[in-house]
Design a protein around this motif. Structure first.
Motif: not given
Length: 842
Positions: A193, A195, A217
């Motif tokens: 996850r 980003r 993230p």
């Protein structure tokens, strides 16, 4: 002070609204109570409104403005202090990393320290440090990563994902995944996850040695400060990592070389090849920690590699299996054994020469064991990890390979020297046994047994050449598949035929499939044979063959050939000694028989000599008697003939004298005529006497006319008719030789007249170019010549005299006679004429 710097902006921010509000409330209260209520002014009056504006508007505004400016000043100061603190922290972190890099060469400690400082400074939730190893990025330190990500994403190929791309081109990459819509190529990053990411390359001397990869993230998590801080840390980290890698590499090389030296020192103290190889594999396993270690040696007979020693999980199974690889055809080791070059394979699935020996192998390295240009075998190491080996491993294993090759050669030479010493001792013992053993069958059996035991073989066969029959005979066999004694081979058949024909030794280690194997040996389980010639005075008298049997026959080598050659020389001497012993025994037996026979012959000869002495005595007496008889005959002839004629002549002279004195002339002439006749008769008698002593014609006109005169006179001596025949062209011989031949013929005809009672006799003279042959035959009574030879009867002394005359002039006299069938005497005399006969055509 630090507390005020951090709390003051918050306090001023709070007071910036409280104080203006308080000023407004105080001014409003003052206007309301003082101006309106107490003074009673109207709220809408100009004075009240002016006061309200000054107290309730200008005052709070000025207070707010003053506090706002103070807040800005406090915030600036706090920001400056924060920046200074951050810089101090960054400097402290960089100093810590530099200190660790200077004080430690442990790569794990350096990367973990740098990781800790990056997390502390930047508060990163996810970060990893990867280093380049060959064509991959290998994870060395990480923070905030799940175990699944660590296990599945290690290693990363160069060019794969953001990390691989950064390592490939050396460019920093900052990605905001949500904003830009970019997705990493690595599926595992999405599973975490992430980003936003930042990937910073670590470069040293123009090439990337690793990357620092951080993820968050949150979007836009990596600004300028993060980039700068991570860049500075990476710069410090590059030097530290490079130093640590150089130290690790140097330490590894030093350890490898030290280990190679220790292994070399240890293996050079070993002299037993099997023990040497087992010790080598154990030392390499202990010092280097490889998963699998194999040592394979070259089998020159089958052109294969044979596993001799192994270490690892499957070592015992492979040794029991007896792994064999064809050189140049099977496996990495087979290729190395053929070329002599090392072969490094860090991914065996991509190597065409790989032969699946160990199921857990992913990397393999093989080097040749060599001594000079000769390859003895292969040292093979394997690892369950990919990329487990590098050029330094190749160098170290090549050093070990050379040392192992030299140690194997030293062990071989030691074993060969010891074996030769033992062989010489055994040969000495064998020579003593051979000297003591002279019985041929037992000797041959002992020779084969000794030769077979000397070479550590199974059986042996001894062949001897039989030139008269043009065959090769099996004269002895020891521990053979069957008793081959009595079998014969052709001179060009089999191993012994080659050895006897060429006189050269031979090794045949594929005897089971050898095309020239004799038919007589069909079905024999022998797989290897070594043969040496038995040579005596540059002639090959036989061969000795030593065999090893299937299923796993030990192959013979040049050392076995050398030993068998020495043994064959001793065996040849022993065989000849036995033959000489047999010959000596036979000669001794023959000598005893000959001595006994000679003794008997000497006794017979003694009797014969005694008999011949008696004969000679009788011959001497006979010669003397003949001489006396000849003298008496001459005296009698002279007395009876010549003397009476002389007396008659004397009387005739007196009568003639008386007649002359009386004047009777006619009577005197008659007397003179009578005297002349008497003198003629006297002359004839004297000539006859002289002729009997030695014919005058013999010296004057030669042998043939003399014999012709004698033969003509011979017919007047008795009833025997005699004829003479001459063949060939007569030639003169030495006077003494012609006299002896004349006397032989004279004596022979005398014996014919005296003993044979023959009617006819003949004399034939055959003049040949190199031989004079005289043949005297008669048809008389003859005699038993064999009985005469045995008794040498004294009554035939004339024949002995003729034989002695023939022998004295170099001729031979043969006598052939039987009772009632006459007698033949053949006299032969070899002659040598220079320039032809002395005279021809008498």
């Amino acid at each position: 002070m630090q507390f005020l710097n951090t709390r003051l902006p918050n306090l001023i921010s709070l007071l910036r609204w409280i104080i203006p509000t308080l000023i407004f409330l105080i001014g409003f209260t003052y206007v309301l109570f003082d101006q309106v209520w107490y003074q009673g002014q109207s709220p809408s009056s100009l004075h009240v409104l002016r006061t309200f504006l000054i107290l309730n508007v200008a005052g709070p505004f000025l207070a707010w403005l003053t506090l706002t400016l103070a807040l800005r000043a406090a915030n600036a100061e706090a920001q400056a202090q924060h920046e200074i603190a951050l810089q101090n922290r960054e400097l402290a972190a960089l100093a810590t990393i530099s200190r660790v890099a200077n004080q430690s060469l442990d790569l794990d400690q350096i990367t973990n320290t740098a990781l800790e400082k990056m997390v502390t400074l930047l508060g990163l939730p996810m970060i990893e440090i990867r280093l380049v190893e060959k064509d991959h990025l290998v994870l060395k330190a990480h923070y905030g990563l799940s175990p699944e990500f660590v296990g599945c994403s290690n290693p990363i190929a160069l060019g794969e994902c953001l990390c691989g791309q950064c390592a490939l081109d050396g460019t920093m990459r900052v990605r905001d995944i949500l904003t830009n819509g970019l997705q990493p190529t690595n599926e595992f990053c999405r599973q975490e996850r992430v980003r936003s990411t930042i990937t910073i390359p670590m470069q040293a001397q123009g090439h990337v040695i690793g990357v620092v990869h951080a993820g968050s993230p949150l979007p836009n998590a990596f600004g300028t400060r993060e980039q700068r801080v991570l860049g500075e840390i990476c710069e410090r980290l590059v030097t530290a990592i490079e130093n640590a890698q150089l130290y690790a590499e140097t330490r590894r090389r030093s350890l490898h070389l030290e280990t190679a030296s220790l292994v070399g020192q240890r293996i050079f103290s070993l002299v037993d090849p099997p023990g040497l190889l087992d010790e080598v594999t154990k030392l390499i396993q202990d010092k280097f920690g490889y998963t699998h270690i194999h040592i394979l040696l070259v089998n020159e007979r089958n052109h294969t590699l044979v596993l001799q020693s192994a270490s690892g999980p499957c070592a015992e199974t492979m040794l029991k299996k007896g792994l064999r690889l064809k050189i140049g055809e099977e496996g990495i080791t087979g290729w190395v054994a053929q070329t002599g070059e090392p072969l490094l394979c860090n991914n065996v699935s991509e190597e065409p020469h790989y032969y699946a020996e160990e199921p857990e192998t992913n990397s393999e390295l093989a080097v040749a064991l060599r001594i000079g240009e000769r390859i003895l075998g292969v040292l093979d190491v394997q690892s369950a990890q990919r990329d487990a080996f590098d050029a330094d491993d190749v160098t170290v294993l090549q050093i070990l390979g050379s040392q192992i090759g030299a140690a194997l050669e030293n062990a071989r030479l030691f074993q060969e020297t010891r074996q030769r010493y033992e062989a010489m001792f055994a040969l000495h013992e064998t020579s003593l046994d051979m000297i003591a053993q002279l019985n041929m069958p037992q000797l041959l059996e002992a020779l084969l047994r000794r030769g077979t035991q000397l070479l550590g073989a199974r059986s042996g066969i001894l062949f001897l050449n039989n030139p008269s029959n043009q065959t090769i005979d099996v004269v002895a066999s020891y521990n053979a598949w069957k008793n081959w004694r009595g079998v014969t081979l052709k001179t060009d058949e089999g191993v012994p035929g080659y050895v006897i024909r060429t006189g050269k030794p031979i090794i045949v280690n594929d005897y089971a499939s050898w095309p020239n194997k004799p038919r007589a040996f069909a079905g024999s389980p022998d797989g290897c044979v070594v043969s040496a010639p038995l040579t005596w005075r540059q002639q090959t008298i036989g061969a000795i063959d030593i065999f090893n049997a299937e299923p796993n026959p030990k192959p013979f080598n040049e050392n076995d050939l050398w030993l068998l050659g020495l043994f064959a020389d001793l065996a040849t001497i022993a065989i000849k000694n036995a033959e000489l012993h047999s010959q000596v025994k036979e000669f001794s037996r023959d000598l005893e028989n000959k001595v006994e026979q000679r003794t008997h012959e000497l006794e017979i000869a003694k009797e014969a000599i005694s008999h011949q002495a008696e004969q000679l005595r009788h011959l001497l007496n006979r010669t003397i008697s003949i001489q006396e008889e000849e003298r008496e005959r001459i005296a009698r002839d002279m007395h009876d003939d010549v003397v009476q004629l002389i007396t008659a002549v004397r009387y005739e002279l007196k009568t003639a004298k008386f007649a002359i004195e009386s004047g009777v002339a006619n009577s005197a002439l008659e007397e003179f005529e009578t005297m002349r006749q008497s003198l003629d008769e006297m002359e004839m008698e004297i000539r006859h006497a002289i002729y009997d002593l030695k014919p005058p014609a013999l010296d004057a006109i030669g042998l043939v006319p003399a014999l012709q005169n004698y033969v003509e006179r011979y017919e007047g001596f008795g009833p025997t008719l005699c004829q003479m025949q001459v063949r060939g062209m007569p030639f003169r011989l030495a006077p003494s030789t012609e006299t002896s031949i004349f006397r032989i013929v004279e004596e022979a005809l005398h014996n014919v007249r005296k003993h044979a009672q023959a009617k006819t006799a003949s004399v034939i003279l055959d003049f040949q170019p190199t031989m004079l042959e005289v043949l005297i035959e008669d048809d008389g009574n003859g005699f038993d010549y064999t009985q005469w030879l045995f008794k040498r009867m004294v009554t035939h002394l004339g024949l002995l005299g003729m034989q002695e005359r023939a022998r004295n002039i170099g001729g031979t006299l043969q006598v052939s006679s039987n009772l009632g069938h006459g007698t033949r005497l053949t006299f032969r005399l070899p002659v040598e004429l220079d320039g032809g006969p002395v005279s021809k055509g008498w």
